[in-house]
Design a protein around this motif. Structure first.
Motif, PDB file in Angstrom:
ATOM      1  N   PRO A  34      -4.634 -44.783  53.766  1.00 43.34           N
ATOM      2  CA  PRO A  34      -4.385 -45.208  52.304  1.00 43.34           C
ATOM      3  C   PRO A  34      -4.931 -44.106  51.168  1.00 43.34           C
ATOM      4  O   PRO A  34      -6.008 -43.894  51.264  1.00 43.34           O
ATOM      5  CB  PRO A  34      -4.963 -46.644  51.967  1.00 43.34           C
ATOM      6  N   GLY A  35      -4.070 -43.623  50.340  1.00 40.30           N
ATOM      7  CA  GLY A  35      -4.561 -42.753  49.406  1.00 40.30           C
ATOM      8  C   GLY A  35      -4.456 -41.236  49.897  1.00 40.30           C
ATOM      9  O   GLY A  35      -4.716 -40.403  49.019  1.00 40.30           O
ATOM     10  N   PHE A  36      -4.194 -41.047  51.007  1.00 37.46           N
ATOM     11  CA  PHE A  36      -4.237 -39.591  51.623  1.00 37.46           C
ATOM     12  C   PHE A  36      -2.794 -38.877  51.348  1.00 37.46           C
ATOM     13  O   PHE A  36      -1.773 -39.422  51.115  1.00 37.46           O
ATOM     14  CB  PHE A  36      -4.334 -39.558  53.244  1.00 37.46           C
ATOM     15  N   GLU A  37      -2.936 -37.895  50.466  1.00 33.30           N
ATOM     16  CA  GLU A  37      -1.940 -37.079  50.030  1.00 33.30           C
ATOM     17  C   GLU A  37      -1.398 -35.718  50.688  1.00 33.30           C
ATOM     18  O   GLU A  37      -0.292 -35.255  50.695  1.00 33.30           O
ATOM     19  CB  GLU A  37      -1.915 -36.626  48.651  1.00 33.30           C
ATOM     20  N   GLY A  38      -2.470 -35.189  51.389  1.00 34.79           N
ATOM     21  CA  GLY A  38      -2.152 -33.952  51.912  1.00 34.79           C
ATOM     22  C   GLY A  38      -3.113 -33.074  52.632  1.00 34.79           C
ATOM     23  O   GLY A  38      -4.408 -33.419  52.311  1.00 34.79           O
ATOM     24  N   PHE A  39      -2.930 -32.057  53.511  1.00 30.48           N
ATOM     25  CA  PHE A  39      -3.997 -31.451  54.173  1.00 30.48           C
ATOM     26  C   PHE A  39      -3.489 -30.066  54.287  1.00 30.48           C
ATOM     27  O   PHE A  39      -2.212 -29.631  54.705  1.00 30.48           O
ATOM     28  CB  PHE A  39      -4.197 -32.245  55.733  1.00 30.48           C
ATOM     29  N   GLU A  40      -4.357 -29.147  54.400  1.00 28.93           N
ATOM     30  CA  GLU A  40      -4.285 -27.696  54.697  1.00 28.93           C
ATOM     31  C   GLU A  40      -5.402 -27.228  55.278  1.00 28.93           C
ATOM     32  O   GLU A  40      -6.355 -27.521  54.771  1.00 28.93           O
ATOM     33  CB  GLU A  40      -3.618 -26.743  53.654  1.00 28.93           C
ATOM     34  N   LEU A  41      -5.359 -26.014  56.372  1.00 27.15           N
ATOM     35  CA  LEU A  41      -6.419 -25.698  57.051  1.00 27.15           C
ATOM     36  C   LEU A  41      -6.255 -24.100  56.632  1.00 27.15           C
ATOM     37  O   LEU A  41      -5.091 -23.480  57.009  1.00 27.15           O
ATOM     38  CB  LEU A  41      -6.679 -25.591  58.487  1.00 27.15           C
ATOM     39  N   LEU A  42      -7.010 -23.375  55.805  1.00 27.41           N
ATOM     40  CA  LEU A  42      -6.700 -22.163  55.300  1.00 27.41           C
ATOM     41  C   LEU A  42      -7.648 -20.996  56.051  1.00 27.41           C
ATOM     42  O   LEU A  42      -8.833 -21.205  56.116  1.00 27.41           O
ATOM     43  CB  LEU A  42      -7.021 -22.194  53.866  1.00 27.41           C
ATOM     44  N   GLN A  43      -7.226 -20.145  56.704  1.00 28.02           N
ATOM     45  CA  GLN A  43      -7.691 -19.234  57.559  1.00 28.02           C
ATOM     46  C   GLN A  43      -7.893 -18.035  56.507  1.00 28.02           C
ATOM     47  O   GLN A  43      -6.896 -17.187  55.903  1.00 28.02           O
ATOM     48  CB  GLN A  43      -7.012 -19.055  58.768  1.00 28.02           C
ATOM     49  N   PRO A  44      -9.347 -17.445  56.593  1.00 26.51           N
ATOM     50  CA  PRO A  44      -9.442 -16.231  55.789  1.00 26.51           C
ATOM     51  C   PRO A  44      -8.746 -14.888  56.460  1.00 26.51           C
ATOM     52  O   PRO A  44      -8.471 -14.787  57.464  1.00 26.51           O
ATOM     53  CB  PRO A  44     -11.075 -15.870  56.013  1.00 26.51           C
ATOM     54  N   THR A  45      -8.106 -14.117  55.409  1.00 26.83           N
ATOM     55  CA  THR A  45      -7.624 -12.827  55.562  1.00 26.83           C
ATOM     56  C   THR A  45      -8.235 -11.629  55.246  1.00 26.83           C
ATOM     57  O   THR A  45      -7.764 -10.451  55.487  1.00 26.83           O
ATOM     58  CB  THR A  45      -6.214 -12.937  55.094  1.00 26.83           C
ATOM     59  N   ASP A  46      -9.558 -11.790  54.610  1.00 28.31           N
ATOM     60  CA  ASP A  46     -10.118 -10.617  54.068  1.00 28.31           C
ATOM     61  C   ASP A  46     -11.367 -10.395  54.628  1.00 28.31           C
ATOM     62  O   ASP A  46     -12.412  -9.886  54.103  1.00 28.31           O
ATOM     63  CB  ASP A  46     -10.378 -10.849  52.441  1.00 28.31           C
ATOM     64  N   GLY A  47     -11.607 -10.810  56.042  1.00 30.56           N
ATOM     65  CA  GLY A  47     -12.820 -10.641  56.732  1.00 30.56           C
ATOM     66  C   GLY A  47     -14.036 -11.689  56.640  1.00 30.56           C
ATOM     67  O   GLY A  47     -15.056 -11.543  57.086  1.00 30.56           O
ATOM     68  N   ARG A  48     -13.829 -12.590  55.607  1.00 28.30           N
ATOM     69  CA  ARG A  48     -14.670 -13.682  55.552  1.00 28.30           C
ATOM     70  C   ARG A  48     -14.756 -14.539  56.704  1.00 28.30           C
ATOM     71  O   ARG A  48     -13.843 -14.522  57.718  1.00 28.30           O
ATOM     72  CB  ARG A  48     -14.264 -14.524  54.378  1.00 28.30           C
ATOM     73  N   SER A  49     -15.943 -15.340  56.994  1.00 25.81           N
ATOM     74  CA  SER A  49     -16.008 -16.086  58.024  1.00 25.81           C
ATOM     75  C   SER A  49     -15.819 -17.365  57.490  1.00 25.81           C
ATOM     76  O   SER A  49     -16.313 -18.620  58.408  1.00 25.81           O
ATOM     77  CB  SER A  49     -17.407 -15.723  58.773  1.00 25.81           C
ATOM     78  N   VAL A  50     -15.621 -18.035  56.318  1.00 30.59           N
ATOM     79  CA  VAL A  50     -15.461 -19.272  55.844  1.00 30.59           C
ATOM     80  C   VAL A  50     -14.114 -19.666  55.829  1.00 30.59           C
ATOM     81  O   VAL A  50     -13.192 -18.841  55.144  1.00 30.59           O
ATOM     82  CB  VAL A  50     -16.033 -19.299  54.461  1.00 30.59           C
ATOM     83  N   TRP A  51     -13.630 -20.590  56.711  1.00 28.09           N
ATOM     84  CA  TRP A  51     -12.431 -21.478  56.678  1.00 28.09           C
ATOM     85  C   TRP A  51     -12.425 -22.639  55.800  1.00 28.09           C
ATOM     86  O   TRP A  51     -13.715 -23.103  55.320  1.00 28.09           O
ATOM     87  CB  TRP A  51     -12.155 -21.803  58.170  1.00 28.09           C
ATOM     88  N   LEU A  52     -11.160 -22.957  54.876  1.00 30.03           N
ATOM     89  CA  LEU A  52     -11.367 -23.979  53.970  1.00 30.03           C
ATOM     90  C   LEU A  52     -10.355 -24.886  54.648  1.00 30.03           C
ATOM     91  O   LEU A  52      -9.144 -24.985  54.838  1.00 30.03           O
ATOM     92  CB  LEU A  52     -10.702 -23.389  52.745  1.00 30.03           C
ATOM     93  N   VAL A  53     -10.936 -26.350  54.682  1.00 30.16           N
ATOM     94  CA  VAL A  53     -10.086 -27.598  54.840  1.00 30.16           C
ATOM     95  C   VAL A  53      -9.829 -28.165  53.698  1.00 30.16           C
ATOM     96  O   VAL A  53     -10.744 -28.646  52.907  1.00 30.16           O
ATOM     97  CB  VAL A  53     -10.829 -28.383  55.662  1.00 30.16           C
TER      98      VAL A  53
END
Length: 131
Positions: A34-53
């Motif tokens: 309930p209340g969930f509206e969306g999800f994305e897993l973002l992969q870095p493209t600039d050499g970073r090591s941080v992924w964003l959920v």
């Protein structure tokens, strides 16, 4: 107004594919919450090591209810029935949505080692642009 939760997961350079595989294995696991509206897993493209959920929720209460649910616990390698009571949400994941920094195994499988070295939960609301 919707809220946005971003779980910033730092992973070793050679572990991004494993992080994506774990999220893919649990794709849709939070969709009925309930209340969930969306999800994305973002992969870095600039050499970073941080992924964003990146997840979007109807309100803070919906996010908190999911974070304290058995589903969250399973997705984050916690014992059956355990949510995140007292824990920082990871995979959010920010998941939220699966086995990011926590390293949950496949459904019914044993716990895997965490992929992430660290995770940080960020909270946002869409800015009112007066439109």
């Amino acid at each position: 107004m919707s809220i946005v939760k971003i779980n910033a997961i730092t992973v070793p350079a050679d572990s991004g594919d494993e992080l994506a595989r774990r999220f893919a294995a649990r794709a849709g696991a939070v969709d009925g919450q309930p209340g969930f509206e969306g999800f994305e897993l973002l992969q870095p493209t600039d050499g970073r090591s941080v992924w964003l959920v990146v997840t979007r929720w109807a309100d803070e209460e919906s996010f908190e209810a999911w974070k304290n649910s058995a589903s969250f616990g399973r997705g984050h390698g916690r014992p059956e029935g355990a949510g995140a009571e007292g824990a920082v949400a990871e995979g959010g994941g920010a998941g939220a949505q699966g086995a990011g920094a926590e390293g949950a195994g496949a459904e019914g499988g044993e716990r895997q080692r965490p992929v992430g070295m660290s995770a940080e939960l960020w909270s946002f609301v869409p800015a009112d642009l007066g439109r």
